[in-house]
Design an enzyme around this catalytic site. Structure first.
Site, PDB file in Angstrom:
ATOM      1  N   GLU A 166       3.130  10.091  21.447  1.00  0.00           N
ATOM      2  CA  GLU A 166       3.838  10.713  20.327  1.00  0.00           C
ATOM      3  C   GLU A 166       3.200  12.025  19.838  1.00  0.00           C
ATOM      4  O   GLU A 166       2.005  12.099  19.599  1.00  0.00           O
ATOM      5  CB  GLU A 166       3.909   9.740  19.152  1.00  0.00           C
ATOM      6  CG  GLU A 166       4.738  10.296  18.000  1.00  0.00           C
ATOM      7  CD  GLU A 166       5.036   9.226  16.954  1.00  0.00           C
ATOM      8  OE1 GLU A 166       6.217   8.921  16.773  1.00  0.00           O
ATOM      9  OE2 GLU A 166       4.090   8.698  16.348  1.00  0.00           O
ATOM     10  N   CYS A 192      10.984   8.188  13.533  1.00  0.00           N
ATOM     11  CA  CYS A 192      10.459   7.316  14.587  1.00  0.00           C
ATOM     12  C   CYS A 192      11.437   7.228  15.744  1.00  0.00           C
ATOM     13  O   CYS A 192      11.071   6.796  16.831  1.00  0.00           O
ATOM     14  CB  CYS A 192      10.140   5.931  14.044  1.00  0.00           C
ATOM     15  SG  CYS A 192      11.310   5.364  12.824  1.00  0.00           S
ATOM     16  N   LYS A 250       0.856  -1.187   0.000  1.00  0.00           N
ATOM     17  CA  LYS A 250       0.000   0.000   0.000  1.00  0.00           C
ATOM     18  C   LYS A 250       0.891   1.235   0.000  1.00  0.00           C
ATOM     19  O   LYS A 250       1.770   1.383   0.847  1.00  0.00           O
ATOM     20  CB  LYS A 250      -0.891  -0.002   1.237  1.00  0.00           C
ATOM     21  CG  LYS A 250      -1.832   1.193   1.295  1.00  0.00           C
ATOM     22  CD  LYS A 250      -2.608   1.224   2.600  1.00  0.00           C
ATOM     23  CE  LYS A 250      -3.260   2.592   2.774  1.00  0.00           C
ATOM     24  NZ  LYS A 250      -2.275   3.689   2.863  1.00  0.00           N
ATOM     25  N   GLY A 259       3.559   3.204  11.459  1.00  0.00           N
ATOM     26  CA  GLY A 259       2.719   4.395  11.427  1.00  0.00           C
ATOM     27  C   GLY A 259       2.199   4.742  12.805  1.00  0.00           C
ATOM     28  O   GLY A 259       2.843   4.449  13.810  1.00  0.00           O
ATOM     29  N   SER A 260       1.020   5.352  12.841  1.00  0.00           N
ATOM     30  CA  SER A 260       0.498   5.847  14.114  1.00  0.00           C
ATOM     31  C   SER A 260       0.007   4.692  14.965  1.00  0.00           C
ATOM     32  O   SER A 260      -0.429   3.657  14.460  1.00  0.00           O
ATOM     33  CB  SER A 260      -0.633   6.836  13.875  1.00  0.00           C
ATOM     34  OG  SER A 260      -1.828   6.150  13.595  1.00  0.00           O
ATOM     35  N   ARG A 261       0.094   4.893  16.264  1.00  0.00           N
ATOM     36  CA  ARG A 261      -0.303   3.828  17.175  1.00  0.00           C
ATOM     37  C   ARG A 261      -1.777   3.492  17.025  1.00  0.00           C
ATOM     38  O   ARG A 261      -2.150   2.319  17.012  1.00  0.00           O
ATOM     39  CB  ARG A 261       0.019   4.236  18.623  1.00  0.00           C
ATOM     40  CG  ARG A 261      -0.108   3.086  19.594  1.00  0.00           C
ATOM     41  CD  ARG A 261       0.425   3.424  20.959  1.00  0.00           C
ATOM     42  NE  ARG A 261       1.852   3.732  20.934  1.00  0.00           N
ATOM     43  CZ  ARG A 261       2.539   4.122  21.990  1.00  0.00           C
ATOM     44  NH1 ARG A 261       1.940   4.265  23.164  1.00  0.00           N
ATOM     45  NH2 ARG A 261       3.825   4.387  21.900  1.00  0.00           N
ATOM     46  N   GLU A 312       5.195  -1.148  13.945  1.00  0.00           N
ATOM     47  CA  GLU A 312       6.074  -0.208  14.628  1.00  0.00           C
ATOM     48  C   GLU A 312       5.214   1.003  14.896  1.00  0.00           C
ATOM     49  O   GLU A 312       4.786   1.689  13.968  1.00  0.00           O
ATOM     50  CB  GLU A 312       7.269   0.124  13.733  1.00  0.00           C
ATOM     51  CG  GLU A 312       8.345   0.862  14.494  1.00  0.00           C
ATOM     52  CD  GLU A 312       9.246   1.634  13.572  1.00  0.00           C
ATOM     53  OE1 GLU A 312       9.773   1.061  12.604  1.00  0.00           O
ATOM     54  OE2 GLU A 312       9.393   2.844  13.818  1.00  0.00           O
ATOM     55  N   GLY A 357      -2.424   1.526  13.878  1.00  0.00           N
ATOM     56  CA  GLY A 357      -1.780   0.229  14.015  1.00  0.00           C
ATOM     57  C   GLY A 357      -2.566  -0.695  14.934  1.00  0.00           C
ATOM     58  O   GLY A 357      -2.748  -1.881  14.636  1.00  0.00           O
TER      59      GLY A 357
END
Lengths: 499, 499
Positions: A389, A297, A181, A238-240, A260, A243
């Protein structure tokens, strides 16, 4: 308006079927939409890709490994050949500098990763074969035998791109088809890479659906895809929040989910180090949390510092560096909006905004480097919120009262990619370092001393990973072949006399 | 009534605090309750164990590895010394034969696993250290740094016991404290093992909470424990339903969940093999699906056979073996009830019960060995239901029409621990084997030819694992050191000049 760009399904570039709309990328330096339009793929299209990829998994199993070697070599050479055009498009889409960032650092690293994969596959060591003659038994690692969905982040258009980056390389090197993607913020350069990738895959003789590519889908379709049992694994950076939603879809049906999911990467600045070298450390820290407009990151987001005269001088220097800085351009509107919101939440959680860049040089989606400060007491009262974050050029200095509080802060460090300590050359911090090291080593994947956490070396000894919630499994790394392949391998054993 | 047995919390044997009731084990040969009572632990008690184990994780990190070596040696010797008393109690609780099963096979294997752990820890190979001098970087595996909850199954009171079996050994060898749950069907022998274990841990100088032990808790408390972020991992062997519930609790908070969740272990009997050797294969198959009263995770539960004259003769032999057999004793009432229900569901899904043991020799919780048959067409119409575990002495022969149907059945084999093919010595099945092998290898963890799947060798090359839904991650094995430790390790890297 430009044309609607095609997707890559089973080796064929074609217009998306039953697309659920289109989108455009933007130039973050101006905020203006770019010309090309990209389709939002329907689940039917993703389903077609998945079917084709399941077939490709079986075909790849019977395809000589040499073809994968050839593919990685061809693709590395193709990216190298087209690097200037690629860097130019990536620059327009991301505002990341053509040089040195894209042309001199990120593209060479991407090319190196592809060539390392070719090298790793030239012998069978990656299979981890174990032979037990006494038991007449052999075990080794094989591909998962199922497709891997790779969802890359916004911040590395090459080195972590779903169609060219570390997860892509690891999953395909391990012998699994990839459904990649694009990140919508750099859909254009992703398409260019996918064109090169598909041509090289075809030239190398990989199965038609070994690599497939789309730009975007609805959140519902994405969750449905991640939760489809035909899939072997999902690799997500990407973002928590995003994810964790994907993980919740994948987990119940046994689709392996490797995420991650952001990290605070704390940098503990010990007192003697600051007394010895405070100004230089302030400059290093400033450079580290603003590189790439803070969109790394591994950016240092939490910085414990003792409240003593050297600590105060260090803070003054750091504040002046921040105040004297200029605004920077973020990757996109959504990144800017989320960064602003996250900065607000940090203040909400008890930190103060003590310095902010005053010079706004740019239009578009900008952010001003910003420094937050709080006390050890406040941090210890809200360690979760203050490590959440904020993806952009910020850091939070935690002013601790004494050595004891350093240790208490170390104990509430959330699982993180990197943990760092700065100690004095004089040895004046040795005892405190010895105390913090085991605490921090448990909470991180990589431990650095007197070296800022940003900057990831591509090495077989690299660990780009870490304990929850930085990643979803502390035993795996996303960078560094052959170990990064391990996530996408399945263990098999048999009796060698038989099979 | 007997006394209520104590639990082991932080090195101390004590009465359970705020226990939510008590339970007794039963003698499955008579159905009669045994004397001793065991507490159902409250969540408060589990929480106390968890707190203590978190502290022990930190202490273990600073404890020389030699103490773990010493512990495993002491514990192995203690089990060996007390083996007769242990086997006797296990026999009363499980009805498994003292000899050869417990005394000559399972206890020696358990002792060997403990000694292998000691051997593995004598050098640092298990750390998988990678040094990259050019990048000045080192990586290696460390303990998770958090407790591991080990929940053993009912069928191996020693080799898979939460306090002595493979997962216990792997988790502790990796340097993590273990919270072990006894299986309630053999609470007594588990308690005896825990007493030996605790004494050896203390003698070896392990932290007080390095091993803790309880018998049972409510499902709600179990889910709360598995979903507690202080936990590093859960290792579970047992029923798929219970495993998936625990996994659903652990996944969202990043607690690693390793489950072995039952498998059908298909055995493909190829036509020339049956023509050559059908009677012997029938005897081997019968022995394999009835060993341990069919309560093996590697029991062959699905057996594709061609409907040709040799296949018919084989089936006649198999039916007579089953019909002439006697009843066997299962591990407990719940096992019997679930086995009966599962047999009913197999019939519901379209299979016929074509032979059943007629001789009932036992009282207590018994089962009669039973043979089911169905056609390839029926199997292909309901592959999920017909591979669903019936834990007891049964197998299902799938009568396939031709080679094509063998392959179609192979394609719908669910992820399984073992897949097996029997081929003729003449080479008459070679082409079909070559076709089935890649299909089956993808669906299994271990592939055997002309060897029944029951029987797991303790070897570094063993894979006791497999694709979903047999286990929750196809890259790991539960048997075979040092690889089984890998589930409980975290990767770390650093700059060797620094730290």
């Amino acid at each position: 308006m430009g044309t609607v760009q095609p997707v890559l399904v089973s080796g064929v570039w074609r217009q998306a079927r039953n697309a659920e709309g289109t989108f455009t990328a933007s130039n973050p330096r101006t905020g203006a939409a770019l010309d090309d339009q990209y389709p939002v793929s329907s689940f039917d299209e993703l389903n077609e890709m998945l079917d084709a990829a399941v077939g490709a998994a079986e075909q790849l199993d019977g395809t000589p490994v040499e073809r994968r070697v050839r593919f990685f070599e061809l693709y590395a050479a193709a990216i190298e050949r087209d690097r200037e055009a690629l860097a130019e498009v990536a620059h327009v889409e991301t505002a990341l500098p053509v040089s040195p960032r894209l042309l001199d650092v990120e593209i060479p690293r991407t090319v190196r990763q592809l060539r390392m994969a070719a090298d790793v596959l030239r012998n069978d060591d990656w299979r981890g074969r174990v032979v037990d003659p006494a038991a007449n038994m052999v075990s080794e690692f094989h591909p998962l035998g199922a497709p891997v969905l790779v969802i890359g982040p916004n911040n590395f258009p090459f080195a972590f791109n779903g169609i060219s980056g570390g997860d892509f390389v690891a999953a395909l090197a391990a012998g699994n088809p990839v459904i990649a993607k694009a990140h919508p913020l750099h859909a254009g350069v992703s398409r260019m890479l996918a064109v090169l990738c598909a041509a090289c895959a075809s030239e190398a003789g990989l199965p038609a659906a070994a690599v497939q590519f789309f730009y975007r889908c609805s959140p519902g379709s994405g969750l449905r895809l991640a939760g489809d049992q035909r899939l072997g694994a999902v690799a997500f950076t990407g973002s928590r929040d995003a994810g964790l939603r994907l993980k919740a879809a994948a987990d119940p049906v046994g689709v392996l989910f490797y995420g991650e999911l952001s990290a605070a990467n704390p940098v503990f600045l010990l007192p003697a180090a600051l007394a010895e070298n405070g100004d230089a450390i302030a400059r290093d820290l400033f450079a580290s949390f603003t590189v790439g407009c803070g969109q790394f990151c591994t950016r240092p987001a939490v910085v414990p510092v003792l409240t003593d005269p050297a600590g105060e001088r260090f803070l003054e220097t750091l504040r002046s560096l921040v105040t004297a800085a200029s605004s920077q351009v973020l990757l996109g509107r959504s990144v800017r909006d989320r960064f602003r919101a996250a900065c607000g939440e940090i203040v909400q959680a008890g930190a103060s905004r003590t310095a902010e860049a005053k010079v706004t040089l740019h239009e578009g989606f900008t952010a001003e480097p910003v420094l937050f400060e709080t006390t050890g007491t406040t941090f210890l009262a809200a360690p979760g919120a203050l490590q959440h974050e904020a993806f952009g050029p910020m850091t939070l200095v935690v002013r601790v009262a004494d050595e004891e509080e350093f240790a208490r802060v170390a104990r509430v460090v959330e699982g993180t990619l990197v943990a760092t300590v700065y100690q004095a050359a004089s040895g004046g911090d040795a005892a405190l370092l010895a105390r913090l090291r085991p605490l921090l080593l448990r909470r991180c994947g990589r431990f650095t001393v007197n070296k800022m956490p940003t900057g990831v070396t591509v090495s077989p000894a690299m660990n780009h990973g870490g304990p929850w919630p930085a990643t979803t499994h502390p035993g795996f790394t996303a960078v560094g072949l052959p170990r990064s392949m391990q996530r996408f391998l399945a263990l098999k054993c048999w009796d060698p006399a038989q099979a």
